[in-house]
Design an enzyme around this catalytic site. Structure first.
Site, PDB file in Angstrom:
ATOM      1  N   ASP A  87      39.420  57.048  38.591  1.00 34.64           N
ATOM      2  CA  ASP A  87      40.014  55.863  39.221  1.00 34.64           C
ATOM      3  C   ASP A  87      40.981  55.186  38.254  1.00 34.64           C
ATOM      4  O   ASP A  87      40.574  54.628  37.242  1.00 34.64           O
ATOM      5  CB  ASP A  87      38.892  54.884  39.599  1.00 34.64           C
ATOM      6  CG  ASP A  87      39.431  53.665  40.323  1.00 34.64           C
ATOM      7  OD1 ASP A  87      39.434  53.685  41.566  1.00 34.64           O
ATOM      8  OD2 ASP A  87      39.852  52.706  39.656  1.00 34.64           O
ATOM      9  N   TYR A 126      47.142  49.847  35.343  1.00 37.19           N
ATOM     10  CA  TYR A 126      46.339  50.219  34.162  1.00 37.19           C
ATOM     11  C   TYR A 126      47.241  50.887  33.121  1.00 37.19           C
ATOM     12  O   TYR A 126      46.803  51.127  31.993  1.00 37.19           O
ATOM     13  CB  TYR A 126      45.211  51.203  34.508  1.00 37.19           C
ATOM     14  CG  TYR A 126      44.148  50.720  35.460  1.00 37.19           C
ATOM     15  CD1 TYR A 126      44.093  49.400  35.923  1.00 37.19           C
ATOM     16  CD2 TYR A 126      43.174  51.602  35.923  1.00 37.19           C
ATOM     17  CE1 TYR A 126      43.112  48.998  36.814  1.00 37.19           C
ATOM     18  CE2 TYR A 126      42.189  51.194  36.804  1.00 37.19           C
ATOM     19  CZ  TYR A 126      42.166  49.894  37.254  1.00 37.19           C
ATOM     20  OH  TYR A 126      41.182  49.512  38.131  1.00 37.19           O
ATOM     21  N   LYS A 130      46.555  52.947  42.428  1.00 37.77           N
ATOM     22  CA  LYS A 130      46.736  51.703  43.190  1.00 37.77           C
ATOM     23  C   LYS A 130      48.141  51.151  43.006  1.00 37.77           C
ATOM     24  O   LYS A 130      48.704  51.224  41.904  1.00 37.77           O
ATOM     25  CB  LYS A 130      45.720  50.641  42.723  1.00 37.77           C
ATOM     26  CG  LYS A 130      44.308  51.179  42.584  1.00 37.77           C
ATOM     27  CD  LYS A 130      43.278  50.136  42.224  1.00 37.77           C
ATOM     28  CE  LYS A 130      41.962  50.788  41.853  1.00 37.77           C
ATOM     29  NZ  LYS A 130      41.838  51.261  40.473  1.00 37.77           N
ATOM     30  N   HIS A 169      46.221  47.173  45.460  1.00 36.60           N
ATOM     31  CA  HIS A 169      45.367  46.714  44.356  1.00 36.60           C
ATOM     32  C   HIS A 169      44.959  45.243  44.511  1.00 36.60           C
ATOM     33  O   HIS A 169      43.818  44.875  44.255  1.00 36.60           O
ATOM     34  CB  HIS A 169      46.128  46.929  43.048  1.00 36.60           C
ATOM     35  CG  HIS A 169      45.278  46.942  41.825  1.00 36.60           C
ATOM     36  ND1 HIS A 169      45.674  47.551  40.672  1.00 36.60           N
ATOM     37  CD2 HIS A 169      44.052  46.424  41.565  1.00 36.60           C
ATOM     38  CE1 HIS A 169      44.723  47.407  39.757  1.00 36.60           C
ATOM     39  NE2 HIS A 169      43.739  46.723  40.269  1.00 36.60           N
TER      40      HIS A 169
END
Ligand code: A2P
Length: 283
Positions: free
Chosen positions: A44, A49, A74, A107
């Site tokens: 994930d 990120y 996301k 997200h």
């Protein structure tokens, strides 16, 4: 790895490895490879990120067939309108170096969510996104947006752990057979949770550690859990949950730990602006 069938017919491994806050250019590559070697088949990540490249590289270098690994990424808030979302999806595919993404999420549920969702729906129909979903939707946000969607989300990824069990949200999501994915499934390493007597007594009974008891509870609740760890022993241990089962009384005892309160409140004023300004995704 046990699988759950999503409401669009696709299957997802019940445990995934989360790479939130693990840096790109090495650490995410190492952690993802370690997770894949330990047996994880579900990773994930997210545009925000900043480590999609490392995830893609680790998947390619793992020697495991792409179709055996379930990848989630996301869309970030800056890409919330139809055209920007199309670009955001293309950017994630490029950074991951993949032809398709198994699951792609909105997200953060602010701004032009319907426009962004339209782009996700189209990409799902084209096959570049296999399943689509949302994240951080509270009951209030869910009721504002989801009834207008043509395709219902396959998942809603939210904060979830024994101290915050999202009972109201889960009732609403169950109407469309939407699965809950848990971020912070270990309460973000909350010591009060990990040392709670309800948890440690079960750990002793089953010869497991506290994290494994908590994750086992979540999986038995039908939740898809995304534990994060950079410790190779814990990365492997957090998968070792399928040789024991909590009984009904033990499940009830774990359910009774719910306080109804989490660490993050997506409904709080100012959250959308704060998040939008927190990250800037570059091409
Ligand atoms: P570490 O990286 O040293 O393993 P969450 O997934 O809820 O955000 O929790 C992540 C935190 O919990 C990290 O600090 C991680 O530390 C710790 N953690 C991960 N697995 C376990 C476990 N099985 N038992 C205790 N703590 C854990």
């Amino acid at each position: 790895m046990n699988m759950i069938v999503l409401n669009d017919g696709n299957k997802i491994p019940v445990l995934g490895f989360g790479v939130f806050t693990i840096p790109n250019d090495g650490p995410t590559y190492d952690a993802t490879l370690a997770a894949l070697k330990s047996g994880y088949r579900h990773i994930d990540t997210a545009a925000a990120y900043f480590n999609e490249e490392d995830v893609g590289k680790a998947v390619r270098d793992s020697g495991i067939a792409r179709e055996e690994i379930f990848i989630t990424s996301k869309l970030w808030l800056q890409d919330h309108c139809y055209e920007a979302a199309q670009k955001g999806i293309a950017r994630s595919l490029r950074k991951l170096g993949m032809e398709y993404i198994d699951l792609y999420l909105i997200h953060q549920p602010y701004g032009d969510v319907p426009g962004a969702w339209k782009a996700l729906e189209e990409a799902k129909m084209e096959g570049t996104l296999r399943s689509i979903g949302v994240s951080n939707m509270t009951p209030k946000i869910w009721n504002r947006f989801v009834p207008e969607f043509d395709i219902k989300p396959a998942v809603n990824q939210v904060e979830f752990h024994p101290f915050f069990q999202q009972k109201e949200l889960r009732k609403i999501m169950a109407q469309d057979d939407v699965k809950l994915e848990a971020w912070y499934p270990l309460g973000h390493g909350n010591v009060e949770l990990l040392t709670h007597s309800a948890v440690t007594s079960l750990a002793e009974k089953y010869g497991k550690n506290a994290g494994q008891i908590i994750l086992r509870f979540e999986v038995q609740e039908g939740v898809i859990a995304l534990p994060k760890s950079t410790n190779p022993t814990r990365i492997a241990g957090n998968l070792d949950l399928f040789d024991f089962e909590l009984n009904d009384d033990e499940m009830e005892a774990m359910r009774s730990l719910d306080t109804g309160k989490g660490m993050h409140d997506p409904d709080a004023p100012g959250v959308a602006e704060w998040l939008l300004n927190a990250f800037k995704i570059e091409d």
